[in-house]
Design an enzyme around this catalytic site. Structure first.
Site, PDB file in Angstrom:
ATOM      1  N   ASP A  16     -19.491   8.859  18.126  1.00  0.00           N
ATOM      2  CA  ASP A  16     -20.703   8.833  18.942  1.00  0.00           C
ATOM      3  C   ASP A  16     -21.106  10.286  19.172  1.00  0.00           C
ATOM      4  OD1 ASP A  16     -22.569   8.857  20.931  1.00  0.00           O
ATOM      5  OD2 ASP A  16     -21.430   7.636  22.362  1.00  0.00           O
ATOM      6  N   THR A  25     -27.994   9.420  19.958  1.00  0.00           N
ATOM      7  CA  THR A  25     -29.277   9.241  20.626  1.00  0.00           C
ATOM      8  C   THR A  25     -30.261  10.203  19.974  1.00  0.00           C
ATOM      9  OG1 THR A  25     -28.640  10.827  22.323  1.00  0.00           O
ATOM     10  CG2 THR A  25     -28.361   8.500  22.869  1.00  0.00           C
ATOM     11  N   TYR A  34     -45.590  -6.153  17.879  1.00  0.00           N
ATOM     12  CA  TYR A  34     -44.277  -6.800  17.729  1.00  0.00           C
ATOM     13  C   TYR A  34     -43.819  -6.684  16.279  1.00  0.00           C
ATOM     14  CZ  TYR A  34     -42.449  -9.046  21.866  1.00  0.00           C
ATOM     15  OH  TYR A  34     -41.840  -9.266  23.063  1.00  0.00           O
ATOM     16  N   ARG A  65     -36.735   8.939  23.763  1.00  0.00           N
ATOM     17  CA  ARG A  65     -35.499   8.243  24.120  1.00  0.00           C
ATOM     18  C   ARG A  65     -35.260   7.139  23.093  1.00  0.00           C
ATOM     19  NH1 ARG A  65     -34.949  10.639  28.749  1.00  0.00           N
ATOM     20  NH2 ARG A  65     -32.870   9.821  29.003  1.00  0.00           N
ATOM     21  N   GLU A  70     -40.306  -7.703  15.202  1.00  0.00           N
ATOM     22  CA  GLU A  70     -38.917  -8.175  15.072  1.00  0.00           C
ATOM     23  C   GLU A  70     -38.563  -8.373  13.603  1.00  0.00           C
ATOM     24  OE1 GLU A  70     -39.771 -10.993  18.124  1.00  0.00           O
ATOM     25  OE2 GLU A  70     -37.697 -10.873  18.826  1.00  0.00           O
TER      26      GLU A  70
END
Ligand code: DSN
Length: 434
Positions: free
Chosen positions: A200, A227, A53, A236, A55
């Site tokens: 984009d 992306t 984790y 991804r 964050e």
């Protein structure tokens, strides 16, 4: 802890993975948004970083034990900034949709106006399609192209609409548009109406990284999203890139253009997402390292050369392409007009022949989205396998032959056999086979 190998513990999953590897090996992958990552990227993706984790941001986490995640995220950020020539990169968006949502939610309140390209003309679902949550939350005003006029956008018309709509964000970008954008014109319109410029480049991020297409930041854009798994050839994921000053993401900044990077960081976390996927971010760092190698330039240029050759050969066979060609890695074929079959039938037919494409709406398509008029075809994945113009000529023949003979199962099987033979000359992951 389960210490048994996957093949012994869960043979069903193991077999499905093996089946997918064989499918990728033996077929022609021509969905423009797909690609094949390197073994180094796969290794980072399958690493123990998935256990962590993290964050927060580099050096500012809500959890302990982040000395190594800080290294990989820091590397990804610095590499992204260098490649795209921008001031800041947020590499945490889980994929393309959240990366765009993070931008809208950073600068717009519900009901605010954003201008983007109409879905059937090449825009993405997140560019305000009425069925998307974003389309319901914000007031999207959609603009269109002139497909019979080289796919051009009429900027006088766009300016007129922008003056009336007063968008907070003027968005350009696409998911099924085979041309380049004129960033100078978009910037001019945005400046006249005081809008933030956002590009984009999800599809063409790798082409920009490889210097084969223009970089919106060179034209004064504020924000670029991309992306990481399409032409960039990574795992991804998504990145939000921006110009401005990077401040403390834990302090709410003033809503100024200078503060765009900090506003965006806060929008990604804690605004939209929780823990970033650190194994993915490590794989993005590896992807960006690959994109900085000289051979990536050759790769990006070859994608476009292959697409242009394929487009030329398909048109010679009277397959109608939207905008009559391509400037990038993809083309949209109107199979309804060319062969008299809808895109869903064309997609199925080509799959039987060993070619994977996707059904695609064409501008102002009279057909429904599940049975649209066309298909979308791209060259990034085949270029990764080393295919060049000579192979594109043969593949154009097979695509045409399969579509024309869409009811002839024997012919489709024969094409598939030829494709299996061809793919043996362009092994995908020899290390993973056998
Ligand atoms: N699904 C992606 C594509 O195929 O273009 C866009 O989200």
């Amino acid at each position: 802890m389960n210490k048994i190998k996957l093949s012994d513990f869960d043979p069903q999953v193991k077999q499905a993975i093996a089946g997918e590897l064989k499918r990728q090996e033996e077929g022609l992958e021509m969905i423009p948004s797909e690609n094949f990552v390197s073994l180094a990227v796969l290794e980072a993706l399958g690493s123990v970083l998935t256990n962590k984790y993290a964050e927060g941001f580099v050096g500012r986490r809500y959890y302990g034990g982040n000395q190594f995640t800080d290294i990989v995220e820091g590397l990804a950020i610095e590499r992204a900034k260098k490649i795209f020539r921008c001031d800041h990169a947020n590499v945490q968006p889980l994929s393309g949709s959240p990366m765009n949502q993070a931008v809208y939610l950073a600068f717009c309140k519900p009901g605010d106006t954003i201008m983007g390209m109409d879905l059937s003309h090449g825009g993405h679902l997140t560019h305000g399609a009425p069925v998307s949550h974003m389309g319901k939350l914000f007031n999207f005003v959609r603009y269109k192209t002139h497909p019979e006029n080289g796919g051009k956008i009429d900027f006088d018309e766009l300016l007129k609409t922008a003056k009336e709509a007063k968008p907070k964000i003027l968005l350009c970008g696409y998911t099924s548009y085979p041309r380049d954008y004129d960033y100078t014109d978009f910037k001019r319109v945005a400046d006249e109406v005081g809008a933030i410029t956002m590009a984009d480049v999800a599809h063409i991020g790798g082409l920009i990284a490889g210097g084969a297409m223009r970089n919106p930041f060179d034209y004064g854009f504020d924000i670029v999203t991309t992306t990481t798994h399409k032409t960039l050839r990574g795992p991804r994921g998504g990145m939000v890139l921006s110009m401005g000053k990077v401040g403390n993401p834990f302090k709410e900044p003033e809503m100024t253009k200078e503060n765009i990077p900090t506003i965006l960081d806060r929008s990604v976390f804690p605004g939209l997402q929780g823990g970033p996927h650190m194994n993915n971010i490590a794989a993005i760092a590896v992807t960006l390292q690959e994109a900085m190698q000289p051979e990536f330039k050759d790769y990006a240029n070859q994608i476009i050369k292959n697409a242009k050759k394929l487009a030329e050969k398909l048109m010679e066979k009277n397959i109608k392409l939207i905008t009559d060609g391509t400037d990038n890695h993809m083309m949209v074929a109107d199979t309804m007009k060319s062969i008299g079959i809808d895109g869903a039938t064309a997609e199925k037919t080509l799959e039987k022949a060993g070619i994977t494409v996707n059904k695609q709406v064409i501008p102002d398509d009279p057909q429904p989205a599940y049975k649209p008029s066309g298909i979308r075809i791209g060259t990034p994945a085949l270029t990764t396998r080393g295919m060049k113009e000579a192979e594109m000529e043969i593949i154009a023949d097979w695509i045409n032959e399969a579509l024309v003979n869409w009811q002839d199962e024997t012919k489709l099987s024969a094409i598939k056999q030829n494709i299996i033979e061809m793919t043996k000359k362009f092994p995908l992951y020899p290390e993973l086979c056998g």
